[in-house]
Scaffold this motif. Sequence first.
Motif, PDB file in Angstrom:
ATOM      1  N   LEU A   1       0.979  -1.128   0.166  1.00 25.60           N
ATOM      2  CA  LEU A   1      -0.060  -0.237  -0.057  1.00 25.60           C
ATOM      3  C   LEU A   1       0.995   1.269  -0.074  1.00 25.60           C
ATOM      4  O   LEU A   1       1.879   1.447   0.871  1.00 25.60           O
ATOM      5  CB  LEU A   1      -0.833  -0.083   1.443  1.00 25.60           C
ATOM      6  CG  LEU A   1      -2.037  -0.881   1.398  1.00 25.60           C
ATOM      7  CD1 LEU A   1      -2.773  -0.595   2.648  1.00 25.60           C
ATOM      8  CD2 LEU A   1      -2.955  -0.704  -0.095  1.00 25.60           C
ATOM      9  N   SER A   2       0.506   2.157  -0.819  1.00 27.98           N
ATOM     10  CA  SER A   2       1.264   3.521  -0.962  1.00 27.98           C
ATOM     11  C   SER A   2       0.169   4.469  -1.537  1.00 27.98           C
ATOM     12  O   SER A   2       0.248   4.594  -2.780  1.00 27.98           O
ATOM     13  CB  SER A   2       2.413   3.338  -1.699  1.00 27.98           C
ATOM     14  OG  SER A   2       3.232   4.426  -2.090  1.00 27.98           O
TER      15      SER A   2
ATOM     16  N   ARG B   1      -3.753   1.185  -4.258  1.00 20.06           N
ATOM     17  CA  ARG B   1      -4.742   1.181  -3.055  1.00 20.06           C
ATOM     18  C   ARG B   1      -4.958  -0.306  -2.873  1.00 20.06           C
ATOM     19  O   ARG B   1      -4.532  -1.218  -3.494  1.00 20.06           O
ATOM     20  CB  ARG B   1      -6.076   1.514  -3.953  1.00 20.06           C
ATOM     21  CG  ARG B   1      -5.918   3.169  -4.328  1.00 20.06           C
ATOM     22  CD  ARG B   1      -6.847   3.483  -5.530  1.00 20.06           C
ATOM     23  NE  ARG B   1      -6.707   2.529  -6.599  1.00 20.06           N
ATOM     24  CZ  ARG B   1      -7.342   2.445  -7.790  1.00 20.06           C
ATOM     25  NH1 ARG B   1      -8.405   3.135  -7.690  1.00 20.06           N
ATOM     26  NH2 ARG B   1      -6.929   1.818  -8.620  1.00 20.06           N
ATOM     27  N   PRO B   2      -5.842  -0.727  -1.861  1.00 17.51           N
ATOM     28  CA  PRO B   2      -6.205  -1.840  -1.436  1.00 17.51           C
ATOM     29  C   PRO B   2      -6.569  -2.738  -2.580  1.00 17.51           C
ATOM     30  O   PRO B   2      -6.044  -3.930  -2.702  1.00 17.51           O
ATOM     31  CB  PRO B   2      -7.290  -1.864  -0.232  1.00 17.51           C
ATOM     32  CG  PRO B   2      -6.952  -0.463   0.121  1.00 17.51           C
ATOM     33  CD  PRO B   2      -6.403   0.380  -0.869  1.00 17.51           C
ATOM     34  N   GLU B   3      -7.456  -2.262  -3.495  1.00 21.45           N
ATOM     35  CA  GLU B   3      -7.907  -3.031  -4.682  1.00 21.45           C
ATOM     36  C   GLU B   3      -6.975  -3.604  -5.396  1.00 21.45           C
ATOM     37  O   GLU B   3      -6.942  -4.689  -5.834  1.00 21.45           O
ATOM     38  CB  GLU B   3      -9.222  -2.578  -5.194  1.00 21.45           C
ATOM     39  CG  GLU B   3      -9.012  -1.026  -5.643  1.00 21.45           C
ATOM     40  CD  GLU B   3      -9.466  -0.204  -4.718  1.00 21.45           C
ATOM     41  OE1 GLU B   3      -9.079  -0.314  -3.403  1.00 21.45           O
ATOM     42  OE2 GLU B   3      -9.849   1.052  -5.101  1.00 21.45           O
TER      43      GLU B   3
ATOM     44  N   GLY C   1       5.694  -1.730   4.388  1.00 21.83           N
ATOM     45  CA  GLY C   1       5.269  -2.976   4.723  1.00 21.83           C
ATOM     46  C   GLY C   1       4.523  -2.953   6.035  1.00 21.83           C
ATOM     47  O   GLY C   1       3.492  -3.862   6.283  1.00 21.83           O
ATOM     48  N   GLU C   2       4.943  -2.087   7.092  1.00 24.81           N
ATOM     49  CA  GLU C   2       3.907  -2.288   8.224  1.00 24.81           C
ATOM     50  C   GLU C   2       2.740  -1.606   8.263  1.00 24.81           C
ATOM     51  O   GLU C   2       1.584  -2.299   8.521  1.00 24.81           O
ATOM     52  CB  GLU C   2       4.711  -1.207   9.238  1.00 24.81           C
ATOM     53  CG  GLU C   2       5.900  -1.777   9.615  1.00 24.81           C
ATOM     54  CD  GLU C   2       6.074  -2.983  10.776  1.00 24.81           C
ATOM     55  OE1 GLU C   2       4.940  -3.411  11.073  1.00 24.81           O
ATOM     56  OE2 GLU C   2       6.957  -3.658  10.981  1.00 24.81           O
ATOM     57  N   ALA C   3       2.514  -0.628   7.150  1.00 23.55           N
ATOM     58  CA  ALA C   3       1.233   0.037   7.143  1.00 23.55           C
ATOM     59  C   ALA C   3       0.408  -1.122   6.412  1.00 23.55           C
ATOM     60  O   ALA C   3      -0.958  -1.246   6.753  1.00 23.55           O
ATOM     61  CB  ALA C   3       1.319   1.393   6.080  1.00 23.55           C
ATOM     62  N   THR C   4       0.857  -1.814   5.262  1.00 18.70           N
ATOM     63  CA  THR C   4       0.174  -2.795   4.800  1.00 18.70           C
ATOM     64  C   THR C   4      -0.267  -3.715   5.631  1.00 18.70           C
ATOM     65  O   THR C   4      -1.459  -4.551   5.656  1.00 18.70           O
ATOM     66  CB  THR C   4       0.995  -3.275   3.583  1.00 18.70           C
ATOM     67  OG1 THR C   4       1.306  -2.463   2.631  1.00 18.70           O
ATOM     68  CG2 THR C   4      -0.011  -4.503   2.723  1.00 18.70           C
TER      69      THR C   4
END
Lengths: 206, 206
Positions: free
Chosen positions: A118-119, A125-127, A156-159
Motif C-alpha cells: 500500500l502506498s 490502493r487496497p484493491e 510493509g508495516e502500513a500494509t
Amino acid sequence: MADTAPKSFPAPLARCLGELEKLQGIGHKSALRILYGLLARGPEAFNSLAESLQAVPLLVERCPECRAFREAGQPCPLCQDERRDRSALCVVESASDLSLIEATGEFRGLYHVLGGLLSPSKGVRPEDLGLDELPARLKARAVTEVILATPPTAEGEATASYVASLISAPGVRVSRIGFGIPVGSDLQYSDSQTLSRALTGRRDYR
Amino acid sequence: MADTAPKSFPAPLARCLGELEKLQGIGHKSALRILYGLLARGPEAFNSLAESLQAVPLLVERCPECRAFREAGQPCPLCQDERRDRSALCVVESASDLSLIEATGEFRGLYHVLGGLLSPSKGVRPEDLGLDELPARLKARAVTEVILATPPTAEGEATASYVASLISAPGVRVSRIGFGIPVGSDLQYSDSQTLSRALTGRRDYR
C-alpha cells in the motif's frame, strides 16, 4: 570505459545492450559482459533466451485466488494442493517472497500474494493488491490464522496493519513474522531499530 | 535457497530462469532477481528484451575483413573509416577487447578480431580465427605495424607467437602490448610472474 555503447557498436547491439541494462542488478559492464557472452555462443543463444522470455507473458498468469504465478489455464499448484493446510494463510509482498518462504519448508498453508505494498503516494490502493477480495476468501476457506509477512519497512508495516484491520472475525489469529537479529549474526552489526525490535519481540526462554 | 527453480514455479518461468542462468556472470540468485524484476515490470518488459535479442542474429554480422561486428549489409565503421590509420593493425581476441582498446583513444588503426585463441586441445585452428587470410590483408592494406594485443595467458602467447610467424615482409614492425604492474596498483599486490614481465619489459627512463 564510458557508460555508453562503444562507438563502433552496430545499432542492434546497442539496443540489446540498453535492454540488458534495464534488468535488475545489471549495470553497464555486466550488460556488456552478458552481450559478448551471447555473441561468443552464437545465434542460437540469442534465440533460445528470446523464446523463453516471450513464452512467459503468453503462458504464465496470476492465480485469481492467491495471485501467485501459475501456468495459464492450469490449476494453481498452491491453492489446489489438497495436502496443504487450508486453515493458515500467509500474506506476502511478492512471488519472490513466497518462494523464499516455501524454501524454508516451515509453512505449508495458503498464500495471498499482494504484488506490491500500500502506498498512497504511489497510488497503490487496497484493491490493487487484491485486498478487497481477501475477507471473502478467508471466510470461504475457513482460515483460522493469517500470518503477515510483509517487510519491516514503513510501507510493509502500513500494509500489515491494513490487512489486520480487515480481519474482524472472532477466532482468527493474526500474527506477524518475527524481526530481530539475523541468525549467525552478531549484535555488533545490528542497527538500533533492529535491536529494538528484537527486544520488544522477545520470547520466554523457558 | 536451493539452486533450482522454486517448486511452485510454472514451467515457462523455470525455463526462462534456466536461460538467464546461462548468461555470463549470472548465477542462480541473480537470475531469480532478474526474472522477478521482469515480472514486476509486466509483459512488455519480456517482449522488448526478447525482440532486441532476436534482432541481433538477424541484423548483425561479422565484417569479412576485420571480423568485428557490423550492421548486416552495411559498410564496416572501422574498415571503411577513411580517417583511421591504415598502416597499423591491432590483433585482438574478441570484439569486447576491441571495444576496450577503442575506449582508450590510443589506437586509431585497423583491427583483426580473432574471435578466439589458438588451442589444439579445443580444436581451434588458425583458419577458425581468420589467420589464413591475414597475410594477404596486410599486403593489400600496406600495413607497416602489427600490434599483438592477445592476453598474457598460455593460449594468448601461443596465438601472438603464431601471428608473428605469419609476418615475414621486411619493414613490418611487429609489437606486443606491454605487461607489468597495473597503473595505480602497488608492487605488493603483483604476483611474481607479473613482476617478472614488468622487469623484462622495462623501458629506458631517460
